[in-house]
Scaffold this active site. Structure first.
Site, PDB file in Angstrom:
ATOM      1  CG  ASP A   1      -1.872   1.176   1.225  1.00  0.00           C
ATOM      2  OD1 ASP A   1      -2.880   1.090   0.493  1.00  0.00           O
ATOM      3  OD2 ASP A   1      -1.625   2.162   1.942  1.00  0.00           O
TER       4      ASP A   1
ATOM      5  CG  ASP B   1      -3.459   3.538  -2.239  1.00  0.00           C
ATOM      6  OD1 ASP B   1      -4.496   2.880  -1.957  1.00  0.00           O
ATOM      7  OD2 ASP B   1      -2.851   4.210  -1.383  1.00  0.00           O
TER       8      ASP B   1
END
Length: 372
Positions: free
Chosen positions: A230, A273
């Site tokens: 992440d 993301d």
């Protein structure tokens, strides 16, 4: 020039003296072709003697020549069948056969002989003649039958050749279309398993590969690891600099992840993301080394970034079948996700590994990371 009348055969006669063969033309369903046109002529010159068709609007015609020397200059592309006597002034019918086959191997050749040469039939057929005819003086029936048979054979062979050419063309076209279809299918398959923005595998393909890798690991007792990745602070970056800058950052992250993964790994965009790397045949220590390498490379990218650009870090959670003991492939991913969020809660920008007893931070900031 009038179009070729393919229904009218084109005959080349090679003989020492007409008759006996010249009169055969009159029996070939050619009204303009009379025996007188081919008989009683001087055939010992260097040119062929043509039948009456040569003076009409019909392109094809019969011709008679009297030597191998004339045959050497004759255009055999205008001929459908050749009939030659065994005895010629400058050679034999076998020599004529060889000369014809050297130019057009498919052209039917009939060899006509006197009764006393009947024992040469096997020799002639072995040499490549389509037929061997023994004709007595004044008897042209055998010759006419042989010509009819040769013409039928020639036409059948031409038709077979045409069909073979059409088949070859059809097969070539089919192969071309199959190649195009295979390329299209490959493109569609590639698109169906690729994330459009990052060009990594998409989540659908990741799930398919996860099922297969899990089954293989369970069946053969092989190691299997999963990394969840992440980008820390991505939302702020995206809100401040806009979606185009955010998309570009995601592409940079994807490129970096792919460059630091191994060929056997499956690198995928998990959503937003978040990224995931499926690592078959991989021990926990190797998975940790790959994770650290990715975070370090991302840290170098962050250090080179514009000072006014919001800082975006990277946190990675690791799960391994031998450490967290997942019961199914979905649980393997969930364990990696738990390690990821534990890392984010602990301060972000680190690598965290999920064990059966709990979660352990492998490193905090790339330079301070320790091994498993």
């Amino acid at each position: 020039m009038a179009s070729r009348r393919i229904d009218r055969p084109r005959l080349l006669v090679i003989e020492r003296d007409p008759p006996p063969l010249g009169v055969v033309a009159a029996s070939l369903d050619r009204p303009c072709c009379v025996g007188a046109a081919l008989t009683g002529c001087d055939i010992h010159g260097t040119a062929a003697v043509l039948c009456g068709c040569a003076e009409s609007a019909v392109e094809s015609c019969c011709a008679i020549i009297g030597s191998l020397a004339t045959l050497a200059t004759f255009d055999l592309s205008t001929v459908d069948v050749v009939i030659a006597t065994l005895d010629l002034p400058d050679g034999t019918g076998l020599d004529a056969l060889e000369a014809v086959r050297a130019v057009r191997s498919e052209l039917p050749v009939i060899i006509a002989a006197r009764p006393e040469d009947a024992d040469r039939a096997a020799e002639v057929i072995r040499a490549g003649a389509l037929d061997f005819v023994v004709c007595a003086s004044g008897d042209q029936a055998a010759i006419r039958i042989a010509i009819d048979k040769s013409l039928a054979h020639h036409r059948e062979r031409q038709e077979n050749n045409r069909l073979h050419r059409e088949l070859a063309d059809s097969l070539a076209e089919l192969e071309r279309k199959n190649t195009l279809l295979e390329e299209l299918i490959e493109q569609l398959e590639r698109k169906s398993r690729t994330d459009e923005l990052t060009q990594l595998s998409n989540r659908r393909w990741l799930n398919l590969m996860l099922q297969g890798s899990w089954a293989e690991a369970m069946r053969y007792d092989l190691p299997l690891a999963c990394l969840m990745i992440d980008l820390d602070g991505f939302k702020l970056f995206n809100d401040r600099l806009g979606h185009q800058a955010g998309d570009q950052l995601l592409r940079e992250a994807a490129t970096l992840i792919e460059a630091n993964s191994r060929q056997v790994d499956v690198s995928a965009r998990y959503g937003g993301d978040e990224f995931c790397i499926l690592m078959p045949h991989t021990e926990a220590r190797e998975a940790t080394r790959v994770a650290r390498r990715i975070v370090e490379a991302w840290g170098e990218r962050r250090d080179r970034a514009d000072r006014d650009e919001p800082r975006v870090g990277m946190t990675i959670g690791i799960a391994h079948v031998d450490l967290s003991r997942p019961r199914n492939p979905d649980e393997l991913v969930r364990h990696a996700d738990e390690a990821l969020y534990a890392g984010k809660e602990a301060g972000k920008n680190r690598v965290v590994i999920r064990r059966r007893q709990g979660i352990r931070a492998v490193g905090c900031e790339a330079a301070a990371m320790a091994g498993v």
